[in-house]
Design a protein around this motif. Structure first.
Motif, PDB file in Angstrom:
ATOM      1  N   SER A 132      39.597 -43.673 -89.008  1.00 13.07           N
ATOM      2  CA  SER A 132      40.657 -43.638 -87.993  1.00 13.07           C
ATOM      3  C   SER A 132      40.374 -44.665 -86.909  1.00 13.07           C
ATOM      4  N   PRO A 133      41.430 -45.178 -86.276  1.00 15.52           N
ATOM      5  CA  PRO A 133      41.203 -46.069 -85.123  1.00 15.52           C
ATOM      6  C   PRO A 133      40.447 -45.318 -84.021  1.00 15.52           C
ATOM      7  N   ALA A 134      39.618 -46.017 -83.285  1.00 14.17           N
ATOM      8  CA  ALA A 134      38.771 -45.387 -82.266  1.00 14.17           C
ATOM      9  C   ALA A 134      39.567 -44.525 -81.295  1.00 14.17           C
ATOM     10  N   GLU A 135      40.755 -44.969 -80.896  1.00 11.89           N
ATOM     11  CA  GLU A 135      41.545 -44.208 -79.928  1.00 11.89           C
ATOM     12  C   GLU A 135      42.110 -42.913 -80.514  1.00 11.89           C
ATOM     13  N   SER A 136      42.016 -42.758 -81.827  1.00 10.36           N
ATOM     14  CA  SER A 136      42.523 -41.554 -82.492  1.00 10.36           C
ATOM     15  C   SER A 136      41.409 -40.616 -82.946  1.00 10.36           C
ATOM     16  N   VAL A 137      40.174 -40.924 -82.594  1.00 18.19           N
ATOM     17  CA  VAL A 137      39.040 -40.076 -82.965  1.00 18.19           C
ATOM     18  C   VAL A 137      38.791 -39.092 -81.826  1.00 18.19           C
ATOM     19  N   HIS A 138      38.908 -37.808 -82.128  1.00 23.96           N
ATOM     20  CA  HIS A 138      38.747 -36.754 -81.125  1.00 23.96           C
ATOM     21  C   HIS A 138      37.563 -35.837 -81.439  1.00 23.96           C
ATOM     22  N   THR A 139      36.678 -36.302 -82.297  1.00 32.40           N
ATOM     23  CA  THR A 139      35.501 -35.540 -82.699  1.00 32.40           C
ATOM     24  C   THR A 139      34.517 -35.473 -81.532  1.00 32.40           C
ATOM     25  N   LEU A 140      33.894 -34.321 -81.372  1.00 35.64           N
ATOM     26  CA  LEU A 140      32.899 -34.144 -80.320  1.00 35.64           C
ATOM     27  C   LEU A 140      31.505 -34.369 -80.880  1.00 35.64           C
ATOM     28  N   ASP A 141      30.644 -34.982 -80.073  1.00 35.67           N
ATOM     29  CA  ASP A 141      29.261 -35.152 -80.504  1.00 35.67           C
ATOM     30  C   ASP A 141      28.457 -33.898 -80.173  1.00 35.67           C
ATOM     31  N   HIS A 142      27.183 -33.907 -80.552  1.00 39.16           N
ATOM     32  CA  HIS A 142      26.350 -32.718 -80.391  1.00 39.16           C
ATOM     33  C   HIS A 142      26.235 -32.267 -78.932  1.00 39.16           C
TER      34      HIS A 142
END
Length: 157
Positions: free
Chosen positions: A29-39
């Motif tokens: 996905s394009p960076a602006e569409s990534v909503h994943t949270l890190d640890h």
């Protein structure tokens, strides 16, 4: 037997799975569409994080984030960071984790559960999983905005 329990997202094997998850999200996905949270974001007080394990083997993870809608008296939640380890795919881990999260949301008397996932073919199995479990598409929620790379879904509990 697969066991689901609260866990620490900074635990070494979990951190590795979440790093793999983030890398895949940025690759698809394009960076602006990534909503994943890190640890570290998954360690926030508003988030409950679980892992699925068989003995000591990490099979997957998932999280439930408390959403604050000031104009709603009901509590609502968002599913975050659903991920199955590559070696555990096809074993029903995601279904077990999703049902565990939904059971927890019901126990907490949440009114709705929301999620955001991608539109790319890579996310098709996830979208099918959510539809099979009663989710339907909805408008963006919380701080999300319309995005051709995102599908927003909800389930009324």
């Amino acid at each position: 037997m697969i066991h689901i329990a609260k866990d620490d997202p900074t635990r070494a094997d979990v951190h590795e799975l979440l790093s793999e998850h983030l890398a895949d999200m940025f690759a698809t996905s394009p960076a602006e569409s990534v909503h994943t949270l890190d640890h570290s974001a998954l360690s926030a007080p508003s988030i409950t994080f679980w892992t699925a394990r068989e003995e000591d083997e990490l099979l997957g993870c998932g999280a439930l984030k408390l959403l604050d809608f000031p104009d709603s008296p009901a509590k609502h939640g968002e599913i975050k960071s659903m991920r199955t380890a590559a070696g555990a795919r096809g074993r029903g881990v995601a279904t077990l984790m999703l049902r565990h999260i939904l059971d927890e949301a019901r126990t907490r008397n949440f009114g709705h559960i929301y999620l955001e996932t991608g539109t790319e073919d890579y996310f098709a199995p996830a979208r099918r999983l959510y539809v099979r479990n009663g989710f339907s598409e909805c408008l963006p929620f919380a701080d999300y905005v319309l995005d051709p790379n995102s599908v927003f879904m909800e389930l009324r509990l």
